[in-house]
Scaffold this motif. Structure first.
Motif, mmCIF file in Angstrom:
data_model
loop_
_atom_site.group_PDB
_atom_site.id
_atom_site.type_symbol
_atom_site.label_atom_id
_atom_site.label_comp_id
_atom_site.label_asym_id
_atom_site.label_seq_id
_atom_site.Cartn_x
_atom_site.Cartn_y
_atom_site.Cartn_z
ATOM 1 N N LEU A 272 0.820 -1.209 0.000
ATOM 2 C CA LEU A 272 0.000 0.000 0.000
ATOM 3 C C LEU A 272 0.856 1.263 0.000
ATOM 4 O O LEU A 272 0.473 2.288 -0.568
ATOM 5 N N MET A 273 2.028 1.171 0.623
ATOM 6 C CA MET A 273 2.910 2.336 0.700
ATOM 7 C C MET A 273 3.577 2.630 -0.636
ATOM 8 O O MET A 273 3.927 3.770 -0.933
ATOM 9 N N GLY A 274 3.812 1.588 -1.452
ATOM 10 C CA GLY A 274 4.371 1.799 -2.772
ATOM 11 C C GLY A 274 5.834 1.405 -2.873
ATOM 12 O O GLY A 274 6.511 1.142 -1.877
ATOM 13 N N PRO A 275 6.360 1.349 -4.115
ATOM 14 C CA PRO A 275 7.728 0.878 -4.378
ATOM 15 C C PRO A 275 8.826 1.560 -3.567
ATOM 16 O O PRO A 275 9.783 0.892 -3.164
ATOM 17 N N PRO A 276 8.774 2.865 -3.300
ATOM 18 C CA PRO A 276 9.891 3.487 -2.568
ATOM 19 C C PRO A 276 10.141 2.886 -1.192
ATOM 20 O O PRO A 276 11.212 3.049 -0.629
ATOM 21 N N TYR A 277 9.129 2.197 -0.651
ATOM 22 C CA TYR A 277 9.258 1.701 0.714
ATOM 23 C C TYR A 277 9.498 0.195 0.786
ATOM 24 O O TYR A 277 9.590 -0.360 1.878
ATOM 25 N N LEU A 278 9.619 -0.455 -0.354
ATOM 26 C CA LEU A 278 9.793 -1.906 -0.342
ATOM 27 C C LEU A 278 11.111 -2.333 0.298
ATOM 28 O O LEU A 278 11.231 -3.431 0.818
ATOM 29 N N ASP A 279 12.107 -1.447 0.283
ATOM 30 C CA ASP A 279 13.388 -1.778 0.900
ATOM 31 C C ASP A 279 13.262 -1.965 2.398
ATOM 32 O O ASP A 279 14.126 -2.587 3.035
ATOM 33 N N MET A 280 12.196 -1.443 3.011
ATOM 34 C CA MET A 280 11.998 -1.594 4.445
ATOM 35 C C MET A 280 11.851 -3.056 4.837
ATOM 36 O O MET A 280 12.123 -3.442 5.977
ATOM 37 N N ALA A 281 11.412 -3.891 3.915
ATOM 38 C CA ALA A 281 11.167 -5.298 4.227
ATOM 39 C C ALA A 281 12.446 -6.011 4.636
ATOM 40 O O ALA A 281 12.406 -7.006 5.359
ATOM 41 N N ALA A 282 13.584 -5.524 4.171
ATOM 42 C CA ALA A 282 14.846 -6.212 4.445
ATOM 43 C C ALA A 282 15.564 -5.668 5.677
ATOM 44 O O ALA A 282 16.548 -6.252 6.120
ATOM 45 N N THR A 283 15.083 -4.579 6.262
ATOM 46 C CA THR A 283 15.818 -3.954 7.360
ATOM 47 C C THR A 283 15.631 -4.675 8.679
ATOM 48 O O THR A 283 16.564 -4.832 9.456
ATOM 49 N N GLY A 284 14.388 -5.096 8.982
ATOM 50 C CA GLY A 284 14.109 -5.745 10.248
ATOM 51 C C GLY A 284 14.180 -4.808 11.436
ATOM 52 O O GLY A 284 14.157 -5.242 12.576
ATOM 53 N N GLY A 285 14.310 -3.521 11.208
ATOM 54 C CA GLY A 285 14.410 -2.559 12.296
ATOM 55 C C GLY A 285 13.058 -2.082 12.771
ATOM 56 O O GLY A 285 12.011 -2.533 12.308
ATOM 57 N N SER A 286 13.090 -1.143 13.709
ATOM 58 C CA SER A 286 11.846 -0.589 14.233
ATOM 59 C C SER A 286 11.226 0.334 13.198
ATOM 60 O O SER A 286 11.897 0.831 12.285
ATOM 61 N N VAL A 287 9.927 0.569 13.334
ATOM 62 C CA VAL A 287 9.213 1.424 12.391
ATOM 63 C C VAL A 287 8.733 2.665 13.124
ATOM 64 O O VAL A 287 8.691 2.712 14.348
ATOM 65 N N VAL A 288 8.355 3.677 12.355
ATOM 66 C CA VAL A 288 7.815 4.893 12.966
ATOM 67 C C VAL A 288 6.469 4.569 13.597
ATOM 68 O O VAL A 288 5.760 3.659 13.151
ATOM 69 N N ARG A 289 6.114 5.317 14.613
ATOM 70 C CA ARG A 289 4.891 5.034 15.340
ATOM 71 C C ARG A 289 3.706 5.831 14.812
ATOM 72 O O ARG A 289 2.664 5.918 15.472
ATOM 73 N N ASP A 290 3.848 6.390 13.634
ATOM 74 C CA ASP A 290 2.742 7.097 13.000
ATOM 75 C C ASP A 290 2.879 6.961 11.486
ATOM 76 O O ASP A 290 3.203 7.917 10.788
ATOM 77 N N ILE A 291 2.657 5.773 10.985
ATOM 78 C CA ILE A 291 2.833 5.513 9.558
ATOM 79 C C ILE A 291 1.822 6.299 8.736
ATOM 80 O O ILE A 291 2.163 6.887 7.707
ATOM 81 N N TYR A 292 0.576 6.348 9.177
ATOM 82 C CA TYR A 292 -0.447 7.088 8.432
ATOM 83 C C TYR A 292 -0.064 8.562 8.315
ATOM 84 O O TYR A 292 -0.215 9.173 7.246
ATOM 85 N N GLY A 293 0.430 9.142 9.410
ATOM 86 C CA GLY A 293 0.804 10.548 9.377
ATOM 87 C C GLY A 293 2.063 10.812 8.568
ATOM 88 O O GLY A 293 2.251 11.932 8.069
#
Length: 313
Positions: A272-293
């Protein structure tokens, strides 16, 4: 999307795991009636098929009024121990550590101590769970999870404490309103049990179990930021007396199922976020606590449909 059209969690044979139960041996084992049986119903004896089978085998008459039915499962204990040495059932199950005798022939509905324990449980500070990180999101150990991103932890007697999971807390971000069901209200599994909001947006959350509301977390309702910051501890939402705890388990994830499920949900989110964010799948790190914002391209209705499985409004 309706919840009934989503894929059910696997494994129909599941055990109700009570959170922080010191002793998981069945009370009939503690009493010496059977050699071995581990409680799989969080000591909710009145809704336990094994307990009913033992009562039938011991010819304990089930055709009695409700108050008596709640205590006749320990008829054997009344006969086994004399009046001065009958151990309290809460000592037998490990709910209390100090030895205590029962002055009421196990008719707990007469007992002020039994009522005090229940009231203390409802008002007690919640024990901090241990958490693990899956795809950047926290999962509390020994909690159950519903596909609509609510969590359940079963406590002594089968009571269910409920909240919003870390995935949803991160996806929907900084909430400004939480509307919880009132005391005594009925919630039904897979039906909207409560709602939350952010500015002009509202979303319904599916109840993870069916039962009656016993308590609500007023601080979390008044300060929704607790749900975002600490969803498994101070941000819990309400407590339910489930109708039959084990009947709800087929719609809940537990243990390794949760890892696979959150991995799938993360990949759905990245889509849903789109191609620019697909690299996040390989990081395994923490995510921001306000993805919608943080992501302008994410639509509120798309998120509620994809992850809460509630009908768009």
């Amino acid at each position: 999307m309706n919840a009934s059209s989503t894929k059910k969690p696997v494994s129909p044979q599941k055990r109700v795991v009570g959170f922080n139960v010191l002793e998981d041996r069945c009370i009939w084992m503690k009493a010496g009636v059977i050699n071995y049986h581990i409680c799989d119903n969080a000591f909710d004896c009145n809704a336990c098929p094994f307990n009913r089978a033992i009562r039938q085998a011991m010819k304990i008459d089930p055709a009695v009024d409700d108050h008596t039915a709640a205590s006749t499962w320990v008829t054997y204990l009344v006969e086994r121990y004399d009046g001065a040495n009958r151990p309290c059932r809460h000592a037998l199950t490990g709910r209390i550590s100090a030895p205590k005798t029962c002055p009421y022939n196990y008719e707990c509905y007469h007992c002020a101590f039994d009522q005090m324990l229940d009231e203390a449980d409802l008002g007690a500070d919640l024990a901090v769970p241990t958490c693990r990180t899956v795809a950047g999101f926290r999962l509390a150990d020994d909690y159950y999870y519903h596909l609509g991103h609510s969590w359940v932890r079963f406590e002594h007697g089968g009571r269910a404490r409920i909240g919003l999971d870390d995935f949803a807390a991160c996806v929907f971000g900084h909430l400004d309103q939480i509307d919880l069901p009132p005391l005594g209200a009925r919630v039904q599994q897979d039906k909207v049990g409560w709602t939350f909001g952010r500015k002009q947006h509202r979303a319904g959350v599916l109840a993870p179990v069916t039962g009656t509301v016993l308590a609500v977390n007023h601080p979390a309702r008044e300060h929704p930021e607790l749900v975002n910051e600490d969803p498994y501890h101070t941000g819990w939402l309400f407590i339910v007396e489930p109708d039959l705890p084990k009947r709800n388990l087929r719609r809940l994830f537990f243990g390794a199922e949760c890892t696979r499920w959150i991995d799938q949900e993360q990949h759905k989110l990245l889509g849903l976020m789109g191609p620019p964010y697909l690299d996040m799948a390989a990081t395994g790190g923490s995510v921001v606590r306000d993805i919608y914002g943080a992501i302008d391209t994410l639509g509120w209705d798309d998120l509620t449909s994809a992850f809460l499985h509630t009908t768009r409004k």
